[in-house]
Design an enzyme around this catalytic site. Structure first.
Site, PDB file in Angstrom:
ATOM      1  N   TYR A 137     -26.705  39.922   5.685  1.00 11.95           N
ATOM      2  CA  TYR A 137     -26.318  38.795   6.518  1.00 11.95           C
ATOM      3  C   TYR A 137     -26.776  39.117   7.930  1.00 11.95           C
ATOM      4  CZ  TYR A 137     -23.358  34.960   8.124  1.00 11.95           C
ATOM      5  OH  TYR A 137     -22.883  33.794   8.667  1.00 11.95           O
ATOM      6  N   TRP A 192     -27.313  39.241  11.384  1.00 10.93           N
ATOM      7  CA  TRP A 192     -27.113  39.216  12.830  1.00 10.93           C
ATOM      8  C   TRP A 192     -27.439  40.557  13.486  1.00 10.93           C
ATOM      9  CZ3 TRP A 192     -26.199  35.199  16.043  1.00 10.93           C
ATOM     10  CH2 TRP A 192     -25.784  33.998  15.482  1.00 10.93           C
TER      11      TRP A 192
END
Length: 768
Positions: A113, A115
């Site tokens: 994920y 980020w």
């Protein structure tokens, strides 16, 4: 005398130059064209500190001894053993091969994920998926924790998620044309300082100042008064959390009750209006949805609601809805109800009118028109996915059915998890339930620069460089610039770039040539940039500098669209510009949802009572928990940086609550409090704040999970130890983090400093 180098770089919170002297970071300067740079850039130096960095490949002792037969309850407490890069790559490749051959590639969850970095080349999720696609496939996820239910319902009702992805009305049109602005949730520089993939200029404050100069009436509908800067002069409507859809529906119903709805717009541009109107008038269920009805649910004043309904009709009105509102039980409804209200008013497609959804810095800013740089993930050999927030369900319920966008699918039998550049022990809900599920896979690989709570619960840990230790480029579909992200310092320890790590593993799997295509880091950066440059020239006639000139300058402008009015052409001629929906028009009554018959997502916008809300509070010390984005960091990144530490008190996150609530419970400002419910408990430092609605407690996200002893008590203040892990609905399956009731009480016992406790636990587990 040493010379200071100025190294251009970019992060999710903006662009800047890193000042480097003798190989060390000595300062950070904001991008000269940014009118409102984020303070988080001053925390970048923290990436060069070794204390929480993973400095060499590590393997959990129990897994190394017994492999897939290990005691998986040891994750998070077992010691780690250092291994070479060759051994680590061979172990990971061996597990990918074993699981794929024995159970099928769907049993590998590529859970990254992304980020960790705004770079588009060393983008951990894309590179992981590229490698796994070459190796036979994997199970992935769709949508994001930030926004899932919203895009799902808008893709059905508007035909795309453009309205919440940055292509609704741009803020410049709102600043110049809107006369009444109703903000549901927030319009805050706190959230607008961030943008996935980075951004060059932070423009929200400038547009808000223009609204204030023009004397626009701004109504802030939020339990937090500081969800918009005080100098905007907004009226604060301290709504009961999770009742925004009821207010939107009550406003629409008040207009319909007066017979003033825009019948022409509903007829020309919408389908299923009769279903929605029957709901508003009470024809369907016997309850008229008007200002009085909404006031009872929301805790707001009836006459104020009625008056606002009249003003929204009489003036050019814009409705903005934060992403946060759809991160709740029935989160589809506020997004759909806002669309329904805007349709009833009839100003969709007019400059400064209609509805828009967003939170990030690029939402409402001029948006990119050219192709954004991105490393290709290649063709997926299998079709296996889960909604992003359903990972715990997937791990606990292999083979179970789930629904998504009207389709029924089944969870895979997950034997391996490979997480690169993410921290589910920050962003997932009900972390104690996740901890139970985390013992189910046979092997967990985590690739990250830092010893996050997730990395500490892995079997194999691969140390990735941070973005400041490699070269990359930043730029995305909501960015006005593309930026060179030049390497500022040497890699820490034995860490390697994400590209180099995946190249090694791909080589072990026999797909190395397909993964690299014979290119190194700078070759790939040139290809990705030139792809965007050529697209801008061919489609838009926009000339960007060649790669060498761009790299030397450190940035280049992207072609962007400003002064954009969403659905203007559709409004003018709905037949010629039909939407890709079931009817070609805006869907206010859905045939698909009517056929599906979901009780938690009916065929029209509706107010549905949440799983937990203040209407169900059982005691005076029970509060609605709001867990929002902190001002001093992005999610859990740079939690130990100066901007983040400045917003903590006593080594913990601040929990803000209204002084009247604090006095009633004998909670002194600055004292330690315990927040708890049936799911878990955490500590925080109490802060009295008149800006918080009574009955609400605010605890930002991102504190690194730090359990104390064997009690399970998190002493850092991670709100996801408390939040429920339930889907928004059977249709959207998004995260419901903002549906949460907690008890609050003074904490008399002594607990250690959270930073010190995390460091001690890490030293015991991962001594290198």
């Amino acid at each position: 005398m040493a010379t200071i180098r100025r190294v251009p770089h970019c992060s999710h919170w903006g662009a800047y130059s890193i000042l480097v002297e003798d190989g060390a970071i000595v300062g950070v300067e904001p991008f000269e064209q940014d009118p409102a740079p984020s303070s988080i850039i001053q925390s970048v130096k923290e990436w060069s500190a070794p204390e929480r960095r993973i400095l060499q490949p590590m393997v959990r002792e129990g897994w190394l001894r017994s492999r897939e037969g290990s005691d998986r309850t040891g994750r998070g407490s077992d010691r780690f053993v250092a291994v070479s890069w060759d051994e680590a790559a061979a172990l990971v490749a061996g597990e990918i091969r074993r699981v794929g051959e024995s159970f099928g590639p769907a049993s590998i969850f590529g859970g990254s994920y992304g980020w960790t970095s705004c770079g588009r080349f060393h983008h951990a999720p894309s590179l992981l998926k590229r490698m796994l696609n070459l190796a036979g496939g994997y199970t992935g996820h769709v949508d994001t924790y930030s926004i899932a239910a919203g895009p799902v319902i808008l893709r059905h009702t508007l035909g795309s998620d453009d309205a919440c992805g940055g292509k609704a009305n741009t803020l410049d049109t709102i600043a110049e044309h809107t006369e009444t602005l109703v903000v549901f949730g927030a319009l805050s520089p706190r959230t607008a300082q961030n943008e996935a993939g980075g951004l060059g200029t932070h423009t929200l404050e400038g547009h808000l100042r223009r609204l204030a100069e023009r004397g626009v009436r701004v109504v802030l509908v939020s339990p937090l008064r500081d969800d918009i800067p005080d100098w905007v002069g907004a009226e604060w409507w301290p709504i009961r959390p999770n009742t925004d859809a009821a207010l939107m529906i009550g406003l629409a119903g008040e207009i319909v009750k007066a017979g003033r709805h825009d019948r022409d717009f509903l007829e020309r541009c919408c389908s299923g209006s009769d279903r929605f109107l029957a709901y508003l008038t009470g024809t369907q269920d016997g309850t008229v949805k008007d200002a009085a009805w909404a006031a009872e649910i929301t805790g707001l004043d009836r006459q104020s609601i009625a008056d606002l309904a009249g003003q929204m009709l009489a003036t050019r009105s814009m409705i903005t809805v934060s992403w946060a509102l759809q991160r709740a039980h029935h989160g589809e409804q506020p997004f759909w109800a806002a669309l329904g209200l805007a349709a009833i008013i009839g100003q969709i497609g007019l400059p400064g009118g209609g509805v828009g959804y967003g939170s990030l810095g690029g939402v409402g800013a001029p948006f990119a028109m050219a192709k954004s740089p991105a490393v290709p993930q290649l063709k997926r050999p299998i079709d296996s996915f889960i909604p992003v927030a359903r990972i715990t369900d997937m791990l606990l319920q292999p083979g179970a059915a789930f629904t998504y966008q009207g389709e029924t699918r089944h969870y895979p039998d997950t034997r391996m998890v490979y997480w690169a550049g993410g921290n589910p022990y920050h962003h997932h809900q009900d972390l104690n339930r996740l901890a139970e599920a985390w013992t189910r896979p046979e092997t967990i690989v985590v690739q990250d620069p830092n010893w996050t709570a997730t990395a500490r619960r892995a079997d194999i840990v691969l140390p990735a460089t941070s973005s400041i230790e490699r070269n990359d480029i930043a730029g995305n579909r909501r960015s006005d610039f593309v930026f060179a992200m030049k390497q500022a310092i040497a890699p820490l320890g034995r860490s390697r770039s994400d590209f180099d790590i995946f190249s090694m593993i791909a080589g072990e799997l026999g797909v190395g040539d397909g993964f690299t295509e014979g290119r190194g880091e700078m070759d790939w950066l040139r290809v990705l940039y030139e792809d965007s440059r050529q697209d801008a020239a061919a489609r838009l006639g926009f000339e960007m500098p060649d790669f060498d000139a761009f790299w030397e300058a450190g940035h280049a402008r992207f072609p962007v669209k400003d002064n954009h009015t969403y659905l203007a052409a559709f409004r003018e001629d709905p037949a010629a510009h039909a939407l890709p929906t079931e009817s070609g028009r805006i869907v206010l009554g859905s045939d698909l949802l009517d056929r599906l018959g979901y009780a938690d997502c009916p065929a029209h916008p509706a107010w549905l009572e949440p799983y937990e809300w203040l209407g169900k509070a059982e005691a005076p010390n029970q509060f609605h928990l709001v867990s929002h984005q902190p001002a001093g960091r992005l999610h859990s990144q740079l939690e130990t940086g100066p901007a983040s530490r400045a917003l903590k008190r006593g080594g913990r996150e601040q929990a803000r609550l209204n002084p009247a609530d604090a006095d009633r419970l004998a909670i002194a400002d600055g004292s330690t409090i315990r927040l708890w419910n049936e799911r878990g408990a955490c500590l925080a430092t109490a802060t009295h704040a008149e800006t918080v609605r009574p009955g609400v407690v605010v605890l930002p996200t991102g504190a690194w999970l730090t359990p104390h002893g064997n009690s399970g008590l998190d002493i850092a203040g991670n709100p996801n130890i408390l939040t429920p892990d339930i889907p928004t609905s059977s249709f959207g399956q998004g995260c419901s983090a903002h549906t949460c009731l907690v008890y609050v009480e003074p904490y008399a016992a002594t607990a250690p400093d959270a930073f010190e406790a995390y460091a001690e636990g890490l030293a015991a587990q991962a001594a290198e």
